[in-house]
Design an enzyme around this catalytic site. Structure first.
Site, mmCIF file in Angstrom:
data_model
loop_
_atom_site.group_PDB
_atom_site.id
_atom_site.type_symbol
_atom_site.label_atom_id
_atom_site.label_comp_id
_atom_site.label_asym_id
_atom_site.label_seq_id
_atom_site.Cartn_x
_atom_site.Cartn_y
_atom_site.Cartn_z
ATOM 1 N N GLU A 110 -36.778 33.795 -56.209
ATOM 2 C CA GLU A 110 -37.393 32.585 -56.746
ATOM 3 C C GLU A 110 -37.821 32.774 -58.198
ATOM 4 O O GLU A 110 -37.771 31.824 -58.996
ATOM 5 C CB GLU A 110 -38.579 32.190 -55.881
ATOM 6 C CG GLU A 110 -38.189 31.725 -54.483
ATOM 7 C CD GLU A 110 -39.379 31.554 -53.566
ATOM 8 O OE1 GLU A 110 -39.859 30.421 -53.455
ATOM 9 O OE2 GLU A 110 -39.824 32.556 -52.967
ATOM 10 N N ARG A 168 -44.669 28.427 -60.843
ATOM 11 C CA ARG A 168 -44.385 27.844 -59.544
ATOM 12 C C ARG A 168 -45.508 26.868 -59.201
ATOM 13 O O ARG A 168 -46.684 27.235 -59.211
ATOM 14 C CB ARG A 168 -44.309 28.923 -58.470
ATOM 15 C CG ARG A 168 -44.015 28.337 -57.086
ATOM 16 C CD ARG A 168 -44.338 29.323 -55.987
ATOM 17 N NE ARG A 168 -44.069 28.749 -54.670
ATOM 18 C CZ ARG A 168 -44.740 29.071 -53.576
ATOM 19 N NH1 ARG A 168 -45.729 29.937 -53.634
ATOM 20 N NH2 ARG A 168 -44.432 28.515 -52.420
ATOM 21 N N ARG A 190 -49.461 29.942 -39.437
ATOM 22 C CA ARG A 190 -49.386 28.487 -39.304
ATOM 23 C C ARG A 190 -48.652 28.105 -38.021
ATOM 24 O O ARG A 190 -47.671 28.748 -37.645
ATOM 25 C CB ARG A 190 -48.686 27.874 -40.515
ATOM 26 C CG ARG A 190 -49.563 27.774 -41.732
ATOM 27 C CD ARG A 190 -48.777 27.311 -42.942
ATOM 28 N NE ARG A 190 -48.389 28.437 -43.776
ATOM 29 C CZ ARG A 190 -47.620 28.351 -44.852
ATOM 30 N NH1 ARG A 190 -47.138 27.187 -45.223
ATOM 31 N NH2 ARG A 190 -47.322 29.422 -45.550
ATOM 32 N N HIS A 219 -40.500 25.395 -50.258
ATOM 33 C CA HIS A 219 -39.580 26.527 -50.454
ATOM 34 C C HIS A 219 -38.273 26.063 -51.090
ATOM 35 O O HIS A 219 -37.254 26.725 -50.993
ATOM 36 C CB HIS A 219 -39.261 27.257 -49.128
ATOM 37 C CG HIS A 219 -40.422 27.946 -48.495
ATOM 38 N ND1 HIS A 219 -40.522 28.110 -47.130
ATOM 39 C CD2 HIS A 219 -41.534 28.501 -49.022
ATOM 40 C CE1 HIS A 219 -41.642 28.747 -46.838
ATOM 41 N NE2 HIS A 219 -42.277 28.994 -47.974
ATOM 42 N N ASN A 222 -46.952 32.852 -60.479
ATOM 43 C CA ASN A 222 -47.202 32.159 -59.207
ATOM 44 C C ASN A 222 -48.673 32.399 -58.870
ATOM 45 O O ASN A 222 -49.041 33.457 -58.361
ATOM 46 C CB ASN A 222 -46.286 32.707 -58.116
ATOM 47 C CG ASN A 222 -46.496 32.031 -56.764
ATOM 48 O OD1 ASN A 222 -47.359 31.161 -56.615
ATOM 49 N ND2 ASN A 222 -45.739 32.440 -55.769
#
Length: 396
Positions: A384, A91, A241, A180, A10
């Protein structure tokens, strides 16, 4: 080693997460983080069966970062080329409208991923760089891109479409993509397994709560809505965010405050959310400030929970009721207060949390609803890396 191993990568803008995964057993043989790439002093941490290796070194670019990862793996066991690696899973945040299945990367795919970087410049370009470097380090195994947006590719048109001029939207590929997705897909599947039920028969709400946060409504194993949109900025309040905001605020800041587009982008992505409200984006720090009586932190927490409850309520209506609500991600898995407060007062809708179960420190999939709750409330750790490893090996 003769066992089949998948290397999962990732690659971020200034960091690289990597893991050696046995896709059958789910065991992580080793996992690491390379960070501060491009800064005067970089850092690598690698965890393996023999302990933890940590060191500081100069990492001018991602090539140096992946070579550092290669070196620490070799120091703690066989080198990468002798690890029995059969595939590398990458990813990739944004697949756009082009990619919605795991995809073996060749030169043509890599070119298209670069083109898609305009949709997610903070994420996709570093993903591409990581793939390019990894292909040079391990040229003889398939490299598979797994997309964060893939699980939400089948969103109904009503959920995926923004109400703007249709031709403008088509020309500029503007729609709600969702993110996600690898986590939401994995966790919803694990929730069904935990309950001993067929996912095709379940209505689920999955809440992936971390520094980035998203919610999804899943019916019969397929997502029908999600909180993130064309970019990972939309939706829930996050660490840095803003989540949902009136688009008029952006126009106002540009016209009346004289802020440039890049400044507004930086504000909403890096200096908003919890950090913008109280100066801290780590949830543990926010709660410490709340406990100390800090009014800004209390407001930040309240805004966070308010937004979360709004999405839970919306998805209850969209699904026509819910069978399971599942928390995952760093905050979702570890924060007792958020789980309790986001579902408080919903007993009339069949959602009842058991306080003792909710406060359990267990790090496994578990039920936190009471025995009398009509709706199952679960905590399911996400993985993940394992999900990416299994998708990658399926194509190798």
């Amino acid at each position: 080693m003769t066992e089949s191993i998948v290397l999962v990568i990732n690659s971020g803008s200034s960091s690289i997460k990597f893991q050696l995964v046995h896709p059958v057993t789910g065991d992580a043989i080793g996992s690491g983080l390379v960070e501060r790439i491009g800064e005067p002093v970089g850092r690598i941490v690698y965890r393996y069966a023999g302990g933890v290796m940590e060191r500081e070194l100069h990492l001018p670019d991602h090539i140096a970062g992946l070579r550092a990862a290669e070196a620490v793996i070799a120091e703690t066991g066989p080198p990468l080329r002798e690890r029995g690696i059969v595939a590398v899973g990458h990813r990739v945040v944004h697949g756009g409208a082009v990619f919605h299945e795991p995809t073996i990367v060749d030169d043509a795919v890599l070119k298209e991923l670069r083109r898609l970087s305009t949709l997610a410049p903070l994420h996709n370009l570093p993903n591409v760089i990581g793939i390019e470097v990894a292909r040079r380090l391990l040229p003889d195994v398939p490299h598979v891109a797994v997309f964060d947006t893939a699980f939400f590719h089948t969103l109904p048109d009503a959920a995926a479409t923004y109400a703007i001029d249709a031709e403008v939207a088509r020309t500029n590929r503007i729609r709600r993509y969702g993110f996600h997705g690898t986590s939401h897909e994995y966790v919803s599947g694990r929730a069904a397994d935990f309950l001993g039920r067929d996912g095709a028969d379940l209505r689920q709400i999955v809440l992936h709560l971390g520094n980035g946060a998203s919610a999804s409504a899943i019916r019969g194993g397929r997502a029908i809505d999600t909180s993130m949109g064309m970019t990972p900025l939309e939706g829930l309040v996050m660490g840095t965010r803003s989540g949902d905001i009136d688009p008029g605020v952006i126009l106002y800041l540009h016209r009346n405050a004289g802020m440039k587009v890049d400044e507004i982008d930086d504000l909403l992505n890096r200096h908003s959310g919890l950090k913008g409200l109280c100066g801290e984006n780590d949830f543990r720090s926010v709660l410490e400030l709340v406990a100390d009586g800090n009014p800004d932190a209390k407001l930040a927490y309240d805004v966070y929970v308010h937004r979360l409850r709004r999405y839970i309520g919306a998805y209850l209506v969209e699904l026509g009721g819910v069978d399971a609500v599942t928390f995952t991600g760093g905050v979702g898995e570890n924060n007792v207060d958020v789980r309790r407060d986001s579902l408080a007062g919903l007993e009339g809708l069949g959602i009842v949390i058991d306080e003792t179960r909710n406060e359990s420190p267990e790090r496994v999939a578990r039920r936190i609803s009471s025995d009398t709750s009509a709706v199952e409330v679960l905590v399911v750790p996400t993985n993940e890396e394992l999900a990416i490893a299994r998708k990658a090996i399926a194509l190798s």
